[in-house]
Design an enzyme around this catalytic site. Structure first.
Site, PDB file in Angstrom:
ATOM      1  N   TYR A   7      15.125  -0.322   9.790  1.00 16.27           N
ATOM      2  CA  TYR A   7      14.415   0.953   8.276  1.00 16.27           C
ATOM      3  C   TYR A   7      15.373   0.908   7.212  1.00 16.27           C
ATOM      4  O   TYR A   7      14.678   1.340   6.168  1.00 16.27           O
ATOM      5  CB  TYR A   7      14.009   1.904   9.171  1.00 16.27           C
ATOM      6  CG  TYR A   7      13.287   3.253   8.892  1.00 16.27           C
ATOM      7  CD1 TYR A   7      12.089   2.235   8.024  1.00 16.27           C
ATOM      8  CD2 TYR A   7      13.736   4.235   8.223  1.00 16.27           C
ATOM      9  CE1 TYR A   7      11.149   3.635   7.753  1.00 16.27           C
ATOM     10  CE2 TYR A   7      13.171   5.681   7.684  1.00 16.27           C
ATOM     11  CZ  TYR A   7      11.620   5.240   6.896  1.00 16.27           C
ATOM     12  OH  TYR A   7      11.218   6.139   6.463  1.00 16.27           O
ATOM     13  N   LYS A  24      15.116   0.365   3.463  1.00 19.53           N
ATOM     14  CA  LYS A  24      15.004   1.239   2.551  1.00 19.53           C
ATOM     15  C   LYS A  24      16.105   1.403   1.779  1.00 19.53           C
ATOM     16  O   LYS A  24      15.844   2.059   0.547  1.00 19.53           O
ATOM     17  CB  LYS A  24      14.857   2.809   3.375  1.00 19.53           C
ATOM     18  CG  LYS A  24      13.722   3.087   3.831  1.00 19.53           C
ATOM     19  CD  LYS A  24      12.555   3.102   3.583  1.00 19.53           C
ATOM     20  CE  LYS A  24      11.171   3.165   4.288  1.00 19.53           C
ATOM     21  NZ  LYS A  24       9.629   3.488   3.053  1.00 19.53           N
TER      22      LYS A  24
HETATM   23  P1  NAD Z   1       2.374   7.204   8.537  1.00 20.92           P
HETATM   24  O1  NAD Z   1       2.882   5.935   9.630  1.00 20.92           O
HETATM   25  O2  NAD Z   1       1.532   7.889   8.656  1.00 20.92           O
HETATM   26  O3  NAD Z   1       1.635   6.211   7.328  1.00 20.92           O
HETATM   27  C1  NAD Z   1       1.793   5.371   6.547  1.00 20.92           C
HETATM   28  C2  NAD Z   1       0.458   4.144   6.374  1.00 20.92           C
HETATM   29  O4  NAD Z   1       1.198   2.710   5.633  1.00 20.92           O
HETATM   30  C3  NAD Z   1       0.003   4.045   7.042  1.00 20.92           C
HETATM   31  O5  NAD Z   1      -1.271   4.529   6.577  1.00 20.92           O
HETATM   32  C4  NAD Z   1      -0.493   2.415   7.724  1.00 20.92           C
HETATM   33  O6  NAD Z   1      -1.021   2.227   8.061  1.00 20.92           O
HETATM   34  C5  NAD Z   1      -0.246   2.074   6.194  1.00 20.92           C
HETATM   35  N1  NAD Z   1       1.177   0.567   6.563  1.00 20.92           N
HETATM   36  C6  NAD Z   1       1.644   0.515   6.985  1.00 20.92           C
HETATM   37  N2  NAD Z   1       1.769  -0.969   7.086  1.00 20.92           N
HETATM   38  C7  NAD Z   1       1.222  -1.145   6.481  1.00 20.92           C
HETATM   39  C8  NAD Z   1       0.704  -2.933   5.613  1.00 20.92           C
HETATM   40  N3  NAD Z   1       1.786  -4.041   5.747  1.00 20.92           N
HETATM   41  N4  NAD Z   1      -0.157  -2.822   4.462  1.00 20.92           N
HETATM   42  C9  NAD Z   1      -0.820  -1.704   3.993  1.00 20.92           C
HETATM   43  N5  NAD Z   1      -0.334  -0.326   4.941  1.00 20.92           N
HETATM   44  C10 NAD Z   1       0.330  -0.091   5.626  1.00 20.92           C
HETATM   45  O7  NAD Z   1       3.516   7.544   7.575  1.00 20.92           O
HETATM   46  P2  NAD Z   1       4.531   8.251   6.323  1.00 20.92           P
HETATM   47  O8  NAD Z   1       5.154   9.507   7.537  1.00 20.92           O
HETATM   48  O9  NAD Z   1       3.100   8.690   5.605  1.00 20.92           O
HETATM   49  O10 NAD Z   1       5.611   7.256   5.650  1.00 20.92           O
HETATM   50  C11 NAD Z   1       5.038   6.916   4.562  1.00 20.92           C
HETATM   51  C12 NAD Z   1       6.226   6.491   3.988  1.00 20.92           C
HETATM   52  O11 NAD Z   1       7.079   7.652   3.255  1.00 20.92           O
HETATM   53  C13 NAD Z   1       6.837   5.214   4.777  1.00 20.92           C
HETATM   54  O12 NAD Z   1       7.229   4.396   3.991  1.00 20.92           O
HETATM   55  C14 NAD Z   1       7.815   6.204   5.126  1.00 20.92           C
HETATM   56  O13 NAD Z   1       9.054   4.915   5.245  1.00 20.92           O
HETATM   57  C15 NAD Z   1       7.681   7.071   4.536  1.00 20.92           C
HETATM   58  N6  NAD Z   1       9.387   8.316   4.916  1.00 20.92           N
HETATM   59  C16 NAD Z   1       8.686   9.045   5.617  1.00 20.92           C
HETATM   60  C17 NAD Z   1       9.281  10.047   6.219  1.00 20.92           C
HETATM   61  C18 NAD Z   1       8.965  10.773   7.113  1.00 20.92           C
HETATM   62  O14 NAD Z   1       9.470  11.391   7.758  1.00 20.92           O
HETATM   63  N7  NAD Z   1       7.076  11.080   6.993  1.00 20.92           N
HETATM   64  C19 NAD Z   1      10.025  10.250   5.968  1.00 20.92           C
HETATM   65  C20 NAD Z   1      10.724   8.933   4.458  1.00 20.92           C
HETATM   66  C21 NAD Z   1      10.323   8.238   4.123  1.00 20.92           C
END
Ligand code: NAD
Length: 251
Positions: free
Chosen positions: A157, A161
């Protein structure tokens, strides 16, 4: 301020979590939105319904952004056919497959690289060409604090990133002359399904490392995305905006 009227956004992984919040926040500022989803069409339709309630146009676009060039081209094509030119691409879809470095297997490594790094690359390729012709656009990549500081148990990850930050800066440099900006948002810990399974001890440790001392909300991240998408952010490109309570303080 930050009026997105007349703009159309494509948000990958937009059916829940950060993607959902970004889709709704952009619609709230006047944008039409294409909501990409992989599996949960019902949740994507619910988001589209809320966008329409805000008086904006919305479509849902099924597609796996980790499945390579053709899949990403198809997502872009459908979104453009349904809503017209895309002005804002939000590469938000992401997954985790946590494991310690010495235990991480090929499937865990590759799934995360394919989704979190190759997906944004192919989506950018698919959307950048029409943006270049239009001589304008906004690309927003969802990175992570983990990509800036590393995180035990997240070699895949953090590498993806961090790679996404390199992709962001290169995209910004290559497309600047066409009026296209590209920036990354690097959230810290935000409450979503992705982080719901974190052990309490890990959450407490992260909170203790965060100067502001609490976990962020999806709306904190969505606000940054709306700004980066706006005309007001025209002079901001190649940047990594930490929305992380201060856990990373970059120069
Ligand atoms: P989440 O799991 O709630 O949502 C992620 C979404 O991406 C889901 O709807 C999933 O179905 C979709 N997805 C995953 N793989 C996919 C693919 N191959 N094709 C299409 N859709 C796909 O996660 P989140 O927390 O909302 O994360 C969103 C983004 O933010 C991600 O890139 C995550 O790495 C990043 N992020 C999140 C956090 C956190 O603390 N939540 C922190 C830093 C970065």
């Amino acid at each position: 301020m930050f009026d997105l009227t007349g703009k159309t956004a494509l948000v990958t992984g937009g059916s829940r979590g950060l993607g959902r919040a970004i889709a709704l926040a952009m619609a709230g500022q006047g944008a039409d939105v294409a909501i990409n989803y992989r599996g949960n069409g019902e949740a994507a339709e619910e988001v589209a319904g809320q966008v329409r309630e805000l008086g904006r146009r919305a479509v849902t676009v099924q597609g796996d952004t980790a499945a390579g060039r053709e899949a990403c081209d198809a997502i872009a094509k459908t979104a453009i056919e349904e809503l017209g030119p895309i002005h804002i691409l939000v590469n938000n879809a992401g997954i985790t497959r946590d494991n310690l470095l010495m235990r991480m297997d090929a499937e865990e490594w590759e799934a995360v690289i394919d989704t979190n790094l190759s997906g944004p690359f192919w989506m950018t390729r698919a959307i950048a060409r029409p943006m270049m012709k239009a001589r304008g656009g906004r690309i927003i990549n969802m990175s992570s604090a983990a990509g800036r500081m590393g995180n035990a148990g997240q070699a895949n990850y953090a590498a993806a990133k961090a790679g996404l930050i390199g992709l962001t800066k290169t995209t910004a440099r290559e497309l600047a002359s066409r009026g296209i900006t590209c920036n990354a948002i690097a959230p810290g810990l935000i409450t979503t399904d992705l982080t719901a399974d974190l052990p309490e001890a890990a959450t407490d440790a992260l909170k203790a490392m965060t100067p502001l001392g609490y976990i962020g909300s999806v709306d904190d991240v969505a606000a940054a995305a709306v700004y980066l998408a706006s005309d007001e952010a025209r002079y901001v490109t190649g940047q990594v905006i930490g929305v992380d309570g201060g856990i990373v303080m970059g120069s």
